[in-house]
Design a protein around this motif. Sequence first.
Motif, PDB file in Angstrom:
ATOM      1  N   LEU A  90      -2.723  78.583  84.787  1.00 42.63           N
ATOM      2  CA  LEU A  90      -1.529  79.023  85.730  1.00 42.63           C
ATOM      3  C   LEU A  90      -0.925  77.433  85.531  1.00 42.63           C
ATOM      4  CD1 LEU A  90      -3.060  80.724  88.557  1.00 42.63           C
ATOM      5  CD2 LEU A  90      -2.101  81.666  86.447  1.00 42.63           C
ATOM      6  N   TRP A  91       0.347  77.563  85.795  1.00 39.87           N
ATOM      7  CA  TRP A  91       1.245  76.158  86.190  1.00 39.87           C
ATOM      8  C   TRP A  91       1.819  76.236  87.618  1.00 39.87           C
ATOM      9  CZ3 TRP A  91       1.356  72.203  82.710  1.00 39.87           C
ATOM     10  CH2 TRP A  91       1.936  71.080  82.813  1.00 39.87           C
ATOM     11  N   CYS A  92       1.643  75.331  88.524  1.00 41.54           N
ATOM     12  CA  CYS A  92       1.955  75.359  90.070  1.00 41.54           C
ATOM     13  C   CYS A  92       3.432  74.961  89.902  1.00 41.54           C
ATOM     14  CB  CYS A  92       1.306  74.234  90.850  1.00 41.54           C
ATOM     15  SG  CYS A  92       1.766  74.376  92.337  1.00 41.54           S
ATOM     16  N   ASP A  93       4.412  76.022  90.631  1.00 37.23           N
ATOM     17  CA  ASP A  93       5.699  75.448  90.794  1.00 37.23           C
ATOM     18  C   ASP A  93       6.330  75.555  92.236  1.00 37.23           C
ATOM     19  OD1 ASP A  93       5.769  78.405  91.329  1.00 37.23           O
ATOM     20  OD2 ASP A  93       7.007  78.878  89.725  1.00 37.23           O
ATOM     21  N   ARG A 102       1.797  70.922  87.980  1.00 37.13           N
ATOM     22  CA  ARG A 102       0.668  70.655  87.235  1.00 37.13           C
ATOM     23  C   ARG A 102      -0.167  71.785  86.873  1.00 37.13           C
ATOM     24  NH1 ARG A 102       2.493  66.283  87.287  1.00 37.13           N
ATOM     25  NH2 ARG A 102       1.559  64.399  88.499  1.00 37.13           N
ATOM     26  N   PRO A 103      -0.961  71.937  85.966  1.00 38.30           N
ATOM     27  CA  PRO A 103      -1.623  73.011  85.452  1.00 38.30           C
ATOM     28  C   PRO A 103      -2.708  73.225  86.477  1.00 38.30           C
ATOM     29  CG  PRO A 103      -2.298  71.236  84.044  1.00 38.30           C
ATOM     30  CD  PRO A 103      -1.127  70.729  84.769  1.00 38.30           C
ATOM     31  N   VAL A 104      -2.930  74.558  86.908  1.00 44.17           N
ATOM     32  CA  VAL A 104      -3.983  74.980  87.626  1.00 44.17           C
ATOM     33  C   VAL A 104      -4.856  76.272  87.265  1.00 44.17           C
ATOM     34  CG1 VAL A 104      -2.887  74.154  89.899  1.00 44.17           C
ATOM     35  CG2 VAL A 104      -2.111  76.504  89.182  1.00 44.17           C
ATOM     36  N   PHE A 108      -5.120  81.362  92.618  1.00 45.34           N
ATOM     37  CA  PHE A 108      -4.266  80.293  92.914  1.00 45.34           C
ATOM     38  C   PHE A 108      -3.182  80.887  93.872  1.00 45.34           C
ATOM     39  CE2 PHE A 108      -0.889  77.036  92.834  1.00 45.34           C
ATOM     40  CZ  PHE A 108      -1.555  75.836  93.222  1.00 45.34           C
ATOM     41  N   ALA A 109      -3.174  80.575  95.166  1.00 39.94           N
ATOM     42  CA  ALA A 109      -2.511  81.297  96.190  1.00 39.94           C
ATOM     43  C   ALA A 109      -0.922  80.594  96.095  1.00 39.94           C
ATOM     44  CB  ALA A 109      -2.989  81.167  97.733  1.00 39.94           C
ATOM     45  N   ALA A 110      -0.720  79.502  95.894  1.00 37.74           N
ATOM     46  CA  ALA A 110       0.715  79.028  95.753  1.00 37.74           C
ATOM     47  C   ALA A 110       1.586  79.946  94.662  1.00 37.74           C
ATOM     48  CB  ALA A 110       0.540  77.623  95.918  1.00 37.74           C
ATOM     49  N   SER A 111       2.730  79.533  94.659  1.00 40.33           N
ATOM     50  CA  SER A 111       3.480  79.995  93.560  1.00 40.33           C
ATOM     51  C   SER A 111       3.151  79.237  92.296  1.00 40.33           C
ATOM     52  CB  SER A 111       5.254  79.612  94.049  1.00 40.33           C
ATOM     53  OG  SER A 111       6.014  79.955  92.941  1.00 40.33           O
ATOM     54  N   HIS A 112       3.231  79.986  91.315  1.00 36.83           N
ATOM     55  CA  HIS A 112       2.876  79.658  90.020  1.00 36.83           C
ATOM     56  C   HIS A 112       3.412  80.486  88.714  1.00 36.83           C
ATOM     57  CE1 HIS A 112      -0.299  82.616  91.164  1.00 36.83           C
ATOM     58  NE2 HIS A 112      -0.202  82.985  89.658  1.00 36.83           N
ATOM     59  N   GLU A 113       3.329  79.737  87.613  1.00 35.54           N
ATOM     60  CA  GLU A 113       3.760  80.346  86.501  1.00 35.54           C
ATOM     61  C   GLU A 113       2.333  81.088  85.834  1.00 35.54           C
ATOM     62  OE1 GLU A 113       6.535  80.693  84.120  1.00 35.54           O
ATOM     63  OE2 GLU A 113       8.040  79.825  85.372  1.00 35.54           O
ATOM     64  N   THR A 114       2.275  81.908  85.018  1.00 35.73           N
ATOM     65  CA  THR A 114       1.070  82.628  84.333  1.00 35.73           C
ATOM     66  C   THR A 114       1.523  82.225  83.120  1.00 35.73           C
ATOM     67  OG1 THR A 114       0.897  84.078  86.081  1.00 35.73           O
ATOM     68  CG2 THR A 114      -0.385  84.439  83.692  1.00 35.73           C
ATOM     69  N   LEU A 115       0.223  81.334  82.386  1.00 35.24           N
ATOM     70  CA  LEU A 115       0.564  80.930  81.137  1.00 35.24           C
ATOM     71  C   LEU A 115       0.181  82.134  79.941  1.00 35.24           C
ATOM     72  CD1 LEU A 115      -0.801  77.101  81.033  1.00 35.24           C
ATOM     73  CD2 LEU A 115       1.711  78.105  81.200  1.00 35.24           C
ATOM     74  N   LEU A 128       6.950  69.659  78.436  1.00 33.88           N
ATOM     75  CA  LEU A 128       8.116  68.286  78.415  1.00 33.88           C
ATOM     76  C   LEU A 128       7.819  67.454  79.365  1.00 33.88           C
ATOM     77  CD1 LEU A 128      11.124  70.338  77.344  1.00 33.88           C
ATOM     78  CD2 LEU A 128       9.739  69.010  75.697  1.00 33.88           C
ATOM     79  N   ASP A 129       7.933  66.189  79.389  1.00 32.33           N
ATOM     80  CA  ASP A 129       7.738  65.321  80.421  1.00 32.33           C
ATOM     81  C   ASP A 129       8.922  65.044  81.314  1.00 32.33           C
ATOM     82  OD1 ASP A 129       6.777  63.507  82.140  1.00 32.33           O
ATOM     83  OD2 ASP A 129       6.696  61.786  80.647  1.00 32.33           O
ATOM     84  N   TRP A 130       9.242  66.470  82.026  1.00 30.89           N
ATOM     85  CA  TRP A 130      10.149  66.560  82.928  1.00 30.89           C
ATOM     86  C   TRP A 130       9.458  66.636  84.298  1.00 30.89           C
ATOM     87  CZ3 TRP A 130      14.879  65.212  83.912  1.00 30.89           C
ATOM     88  CH2 TRP A 130      15.280  65.490  85.293  1.00 30.89           C
ATOM     89  N   ASN A 131       9.392  65.299  85.042  1.00 27.40           N
ATOM     90  CA  ASN A 131       8.915  65.443  86.458  1.00 27.40           C
ATOM     91  C   ASN A 131       7.421  65.734  86.557  1.00 27.40           C
ATOM     92  OD1 ASN A 131       9.243  65.112  89.203  1.00 27.40           O
ATOM     93  ND2 ASN A 131       9.267  67.377  89.561  1.00 27.40           N
ATOM     94  N   VAL A 132       6.815  65.269  85.372  1.00 27.48           N
ATOM     95  CA  VAL A 132       5.364  65.225  85.229  1.00 27.48           C
ATOM     96  C   VAL A 132       4.449  63.935  85.572  1.00 27.48           C
ATOM     97  CG1 VAL A 132       3.323  65.928  83.791  1.00 27.48           C
ATOM     98  CG2 VAL A 132       5.464  67.290  83.674  1.00 27.48           C
TER      99      VAL A 132
END
Length: 182
Positions: A90-93, A102-104, A108-115, A128-132
């Motif tokens: 997942l990716w935490c948003d 960050r990847p998680v 995972f309980a918080a809001s996230h994207e599923t890869l 992409l290195d945006w805010n990473v």
Amino acid sequence: MRKTTDKSHRKPGHIVVRRAPGKATQAILQYGPLRLRAALGRSGIISSKREGDGATPRATMRLISGYRRGDRMGFLPTRLSMQRIRKDMLWCDAPNHPAYNRPVSAPFAASHETLMRVDRLYDVCIVLDWNVTCRRRGCGSAIFFHVARPGYPPTEGCVALSPADMRRLLPYLDDRTVLTVL
């Protein structure tokens, strides 16, 4: 003149993304002589990116690494570090979470994207290195370079190419490649 195999002096590739004429959510991606159609965020290009605004950030961003769906894409020739996607990736948003942008791993309980998505958007997903590397809460997360939907409808803020164009471009990419959205 002797041919060298040392790649330390190789210039990094530069991808330039410009809004397509008359289309705020589509772009022309240029890499050397290649000109490829791309999708942008639903809110077009913006200079002051915020979490959830649906805009693609106007910025120069390094390609950090990538993810791939091995069950769909198989081997991908690229010098960019690629990791095979697993179901628990997942990716935490969630801006207030310590793992923001960050990847998680699941659960995972918080809001996230599923890869590992049902659709094909993240069959190839490049971070992409945006805010990473220099992270600021609320300034946007999960800004990826990924596969576009048919017809190039808007993304949530990412840059997206057709699967064929992504395969065409991948052999030229590495962790020194930068992508500039103008």
